[in-house]
Enzyme design. Sequence first.
Site, PDB file in Angstrom:
ATOM      1  N   ASP A   1      44.138  46.521  41.213  1.00 20.86           N
ATOM      2  CA  ASP A   1      43.000  46.656  42.125  1.00 20.86           C
ATOM      3  C   ASP A   1      42.135  45.405  42.186  1.00 20.86           C
ATOM      4  O   ASP A   1      40.937  45.471  42.440  1.00 20.86           O
ATOM      5  CB  ASP A   1      42.113  47.870  41.731  1.00 20.86           C
ATOM      6  CG  ASP A   1      42.892  49.158  41.768  1.00 20.86           C
ATOM      7  OD1 ASP A   1      43.805  49.275  42.604  1.00 20.86           O
ATOM      8  OD2 ASP A   1      42.582  50.052  40.965  1.00 20.86           O
TER       9      ASP A   1
ATOM     10  N   LYS B   1      44.537  42.399  45.753  1.00 19.52           N
ATOM     11  CA  LYS B   1      45.796  41.760  46.179  1.00 19.52           C
ATOM     12  C   LYS B   1      46.038  41.977  47.675  1.00 19.52           C
ATOM     13  O   LYS B   1      46.496  41.068  48.366  1.00 19.52           O
ATOM     14  CB  LYS B   1      46.978  42.330  45.380  1.00 19.52           C
ATOM     15  CG  LYS B   1      46.877  42.057  43.884  1.00 19.52           C
ATOM     16  CD  LYS B   1      47.978  42.749  43.120  1.00 19.52           C
ATOM     17  CE  LYS B   1      47.885  44.262  43.153  1.00 19.52           C
ATOM     18  NZ  LYS B   1      46.703  44.824  42.477  1.00 19.52           N
TER      19      LYS B   1
ATOM     20  N   GLY C   1      47.601  51.019  45.737  1.00 22.74           N
ATOM     21  CA  GLY C   1      46.749  51.236  46.906  1.00 22.74           C
ATOM     22  C   GLY C   1      46.141  49.897  47.241  1.00 22.74           C
ATOM     23  O   GLY C   1      45.327  49.382  46.483  1.00 22.74           O
ATOM     24  N   HIS C   2      46.600  49.294  48.331  1.00 25.69           N
ATOM     25  CA  HIS C   2      46.159  47.944  48.692  1.00 25.69           C
ATOM     26  C   HIS C   2      45.332  48.027  49.969  1.00 25.69           C
ATOM     27  O   HIS C   2      45.796  48.544  50.975  1.00 25.69           O
ATOM     28  CB  HIS C   2      47.373  47.024  48.886  1.00 25.69           C
ATOM     29  CG  HIS C   2      48.147  46.801  47.622  1.00 25.69           C
ATOM     30  ND1 HIS C   2      49.247  45.982  47.545  1.00 25.69           N
ATOM     31  CD2 HIS C   2      47.960  47.281  46.358  1.00 25.69           C
ATOM     32  CE1 HIS C   2      49.705  45.980  46.302  1.00 25.69           C
ATOM     33  NE2 HIS C   2      48.952  46.766  45.574  1.00 25.69           N
TER      34      HIS C   2
ATOM     35  N   GLN D   1      50.038  46.596  41.119  1.00 32.05           N
ATOM     36  CA  GLN D   1      49.428  46.691  39.781  1.00 32.05           C
ATOM     37  C   GLN D   1      48.994  45.299  39.299  1.00 32.05           C
ATOM     38  O   GLN D   1      48.673  44.469  40.120  1.00 32.05           O
ATOM     39  CB  GLN D   1      50.384  47.376  38.779  1.00 32.05           C
ATOM     40  CG  GLN D   1      50.638  48.858  39.070  1.00 32.05           C
ATOM     41  CD  GLN D   1      51.648  49.114  40.163  1.00 32.05           C
ATOM     42  OE1 GLN D   1      52.752  48.602  40.141  1.00 32.05           O
ATOM     43  NE2 GLN D   1      51.303  49.933  41.149  1.00 32.05           N
TER      44      GLN D   1
ATOM     45  N   GLY E   1      33.202  39.420  50.277  1.00 31.44           N
ATOM     46  CA  GLY E   1      33.048  40.702  50.956  1.00 31.44           C
ATOM     47  C   GLY E   1      34.438  41.201  51.289  1.00 31.44           C
ATOM     48  O   GLY E   1      35.405  40.429  51.230  1.00 31.44           O
TER      49      GLY E   1
HETATM   50  P1  GDP Z   1      44.540  45.871  45.315  1.00 35.20           P
HETATM   51  O1  GDP Z   1      45.164  47.115  44.795  1.00 35.20           O
HETATM   52  O2  GDP Z   1      44.646  44.721  44.362  1.00 35.20           O
HETATM   53  O3  GDP Z   1      45.009  45.498  46.695  1.00 35.20           O
HETATM   54  O4  GDP Z   1      42.987  46.194  45.439  1.00 35.20           O
HETATM   55  P2  GDP Z   1      42.321  47.529  46.056  1.00 35.20           P
HETATM   56  O5  GDP Z   1      42.448  47.503  47.526  1.00 35.20           O
HETATM   57  O6  GDP Z   1      42.820  48.743  45.340  1.00 35.20           O
HETATM   58  O7  GDP Z   1      40.833  47.367  45.574  1.00 35.20           O
HETATM   59  C1  GDP Z   1      40.059  46.281  45.974  1.00 35.20           C
HETATM   60  C2  GDP Z   1      38.819  46.815  46.722  1.00 35.20           C
HETATM   61  O8  GDP Z   1      37.883  45.773  46.827  1.00 35.20           O
HETATM   62  C3  GDP Z   1      39.124  47.245  48.149  1.00 35.20           C
HETATM   63  O9  GDP Z   1      38.259  48.290  48.487  1.00 35.20           O
HETATM   64  C4  GDP Z   1      38.796  45.998  48.962  1.00 35.20           C
HETATM   65  O10 GDP Z   1      38.432  46.283  50.304  1.00 35.20           O
HETATM   66  C5  GDP Z   1      37.629  45.460  48.195  1.00 35.20           C
HETATM   67  N1  GDP Z   1      37.478  43.998  48.228  1.00 35.20           N
HETATM   68  C6  GDP Z   1      38.459  43.045  48.200  1.00 35.20           C
HETATM   69  N2  GDP Z   1      37.903  41.817  48.160  1.00 35.20           N
HETATM   70  C7  GDP Z   1      36.562  41.991  48.140  1.00 35.20           C
HETATM   71  C8  GDP Z   1      35.441  41.105  48.069  1.00 35.20           C
HETATM   72  O11 GDP Z   1      35.579  39.884  47.982  1.00 35.20           O
HETATM   73  N3  GDP Z   1      34.202  41.681  48.061  1.00 35.20           N
HETATM   74  C9  GDP Z   1      34.008  43.036  48.124  1.00 35.20           C
HETATM   75  N4  GDP Z   1      32.763  43.498  48.101  1.00 35.20           N
HETATM   76  N5  GDP Z   1      35.038  43.895  48.200  1.00 35.20           N
HETATM   77  C10 GDP Z   1      36.287  43.381  48.197  1.00 35.20           C
HETATM   78  P1  IMO Z   2      47.366  48.484  42.685  1.00 36.29           P
HETATM   79  O1  IMO Z   2      48.676  47.915  43.197  1.00 36.29           O
HETATM   80  C1  IMO Z   2      45.294  50.114  39.225  1.00 36.29           C
HETATM   81  C2  IMO Z   2      47.689  52.510  36.467  1.00 36.29           C
HETATM   82  C3  IMO Z   2      47.391  53.985  36.338  1.00 36.29           C
HETATM   83  C4  IMO Z   2      47.761  54.198  34.890  1.00 36.29           C
HETATM   84  C5  IMO Z   2      48.975  53.295  34.712  1.00 36.29           C
HETATM   85  C6  IMO Z   2      50.304  54.016  34.853  1.00 36.29           C
HETATM   86  O2  IMO Z   2      46.561  49.172  43.710  1.00 36.29           O
HETATM   87  O3  IMO Z   2      46.630  47.449  41.904  1.00 36.29           O
HETATM   88  P2  IMO Z   2      51.641  54.926  36.957  1.00 36.29           P
HETATM   89  O4  IMO Z   2      51.282  55.958  37.991  1.00 36.29           O
HETATM   90  O5  IMO Z   2      51.951  53.597  37.524  1.00 36.29           O
HETATM   91  O6  IMO Z   2      52.714  55.412  36.022  1.00 36.29           O
HETATM   92  O7  IMO Z   2      50.321  54.778  36.055  1.00 36.29           O
HETATM   93  O8  IMO Z   2      48.873  52.306  35.710  1.00 36.29           O
HETATM   94  N1  IMO Z   2      47.959  52.048  37.846  1.00 36.29           N
HETATM   95  C7  IMO Z   2      47.115  51.300  38.556  1.00 36.29           C
HETATM   96  N2  IMO Z   2      45.866  50.887  38.298  1.00 36.29           N
HETATM   97  N3  IMO Z   2      45.882  49.734  40.378  1.00 36.29           N
HETATM   98  C8  IMO Z   2      47.153  50.122  40.639  1.00 36.29           C
HETATM   99  O9  IMO Z   2      47.854  49.653  41.686  1.00 36.29           O
HETATM  100  C9  IMO Z   2      47.804  50.982  39.738  1.00 36.29           C
HETATM  101  N4  IMO Z   2      49.027  51.563  39.710  1.00 36.29           N
HETATM  102  C10 IMO Z   2      49.110  52.199  38.534  1.00 36.29           C
HETATM  103  O10 IMO Z   2      46.033  54.253  36.600  1.00 36.29           O
HETATM  104  O11 IMO Z   2      46.735  53.688  34.061  1.00 36.29           O
HETATM  105 MG    MG Z   3      44.688  49.097  44.428  1.00 36.04          MG
END
Ligand code: GDP
Ligand code: IMO
Ligand code: MG
Length: 428
Positions: free
Chosen positions: A13, A16, A40-41, A225, A418
């Site tokens: 999270d 990416k 979840g991206h 991840q 942001g």
């Molecule tokens: P990922 O799994 O690595 O793709 O990250 P996620 O999408 O799960 O979580 C990142 C969260 O931060 C999302 O809600 C993005 O919209 C938000 N986000 C990403 N870059 C920024 C940033 O520079 N500033 C803020 N405030 N939010 C961001």
């Molecule tokens: P993105 O790609 C954050 C964590 C779960 C748990 C561990 C194992 O959005 O960064 P799993 O279901 O993969 O067997 O769970 O890994 N986990 C993540 N944490 N971002 C993710 O994906 C994750 N995918 C799995 O919370 O701790």
């Molecule tokens: Mg994510």
Amino acid sequence: MPALIVVGAQWGDEGKGRVVDNLGRQAHLVARYNGGDNAGHTVVAGGHKLQLHLVPSGVLHAQATCLIGAGVVVNPARLVSELDELAALGVDVGPGRVKLAAAAHLILPTHRALDGARETSRGKAAIGTTRRGIGPAYADRAARLGLRAALLSDPQELGKRVLERVQAHNRLLQNHYGLAPLPAAEIAADYVAYAHRLRPHLVDGSALVAEALAAGRIVLCEGAQGTLLDLSHGSYPYVTSSTTIAGGALAGLGFGPREVSRVVGVAKAYTTRVGGGPFPTELLDAVGERLREAGAEYGTTTGRPRRCGWLDLPILRYAAQVNGLTELALTKLDVLTSIDPLLVAVAYERDGKRTTRFPAEFGVEELAHYRPIYQELTGWSEELGAARRREELPAAAQAYIEVIENAVNLPVTLVGVGPDRAQTIWTG
Ligand code: GDP
Ligand code: IMO
Ligand code: MG
């Protein structure tokens, strides 16, 4: 050497999705290499917020072909619904554009049931998985019992194989966990329908990547991840079941190391983690709560509140080491506005001895002996969302970036101020 790898530098999270979207405007092929719909991206662009679980985050760039690679485990129900959602937004997700590697593996509903059953049976030691069946699907792959996406090309054969696997899983669910079986015949029929729907998307993933590379095109490899969730190099057993690190891009897509020109480590300006396991810089106080609210730190996949803490520089150094990072993309710097002072972990202490290494490979028992040592940095009060050049940031925010660059010995080439695509400072 036009392959770029985007990899999470922390516990997932990190942002990416937004970084892949940022870099995707130059890419010919954007390819997911590991994980499944545990990911979840998020991509925010043009007033739309997309939450992608399987389709690569380059999907909004019309010139980019999207590949779900061999290293991915695919829940076909999720893929179909994601394709439908994107199509409803007017995004081209036809078979000419979104491709599924024949060597990817399929997740079954019984993998999800087994994931849940194993979590429940772990009690307090639960990993906190996303319960998406990721671990059991990769376990079947390693045991050579898995069902590959290639089977989608023969719906009747797939139906037969799904029936057999579901019945085998059901025996485990009933006899070992005392749970009710899932309806095998119904599931098999569902998979026959997915096969009819998805088979036009099937492709030889490695050949697709090879063609693009041979033509000198840019291939953007999207990790899911993060480094510390890597099956071998993460905080085992509190990890996911795939190779999340940069090496996973090569194995998961099927190309060689000579092709890689950049490895971008995505790091949040602080640290978060979802699920169980060690987190040395975790903040269980009002500052942690504040990061969670300001950063909207709730899971994209499960909605769970993310655990929040200070930035951990030994973790970023470790990520640089195991991924061979060439640079960092620093996201969510804006979230730190008005937190003063800002602490960053610069080292660890164990039995009175200081170390700058993060001891991930020794596991959670060893890590419990380590205490982070912090450096205090001055915060800033200005909102950062409108900055587009590094010089436009307050001096304290510029200094924060420099501390990271110096500690990790890598340039920060992109800064997120942001969530929107436009809220990006390019410094590389
Ligand atoms: P990922 O799994 O690595 O793709 O990250 P996620 O999408 O799960 O979580 C990142 C969260 O931060 C999302 O809600 C993005 O919209 C938000 N986000 C990403 N870059 C920024 C940033 O520079 N500033 C803020 N405030 N939010 C961001
Ligand atoms: P993105 O790609 C954050 C964590 C779960 C748990 C561990 C194992 O959005 O960064 P799993 O279901 O993969 O067997 O769970 O890994 N986990 C993540 N944490 N971002 C993710 O994906 C994750 N995918 C799995 O919370 O701790
Ligand atoms: Mg994510």
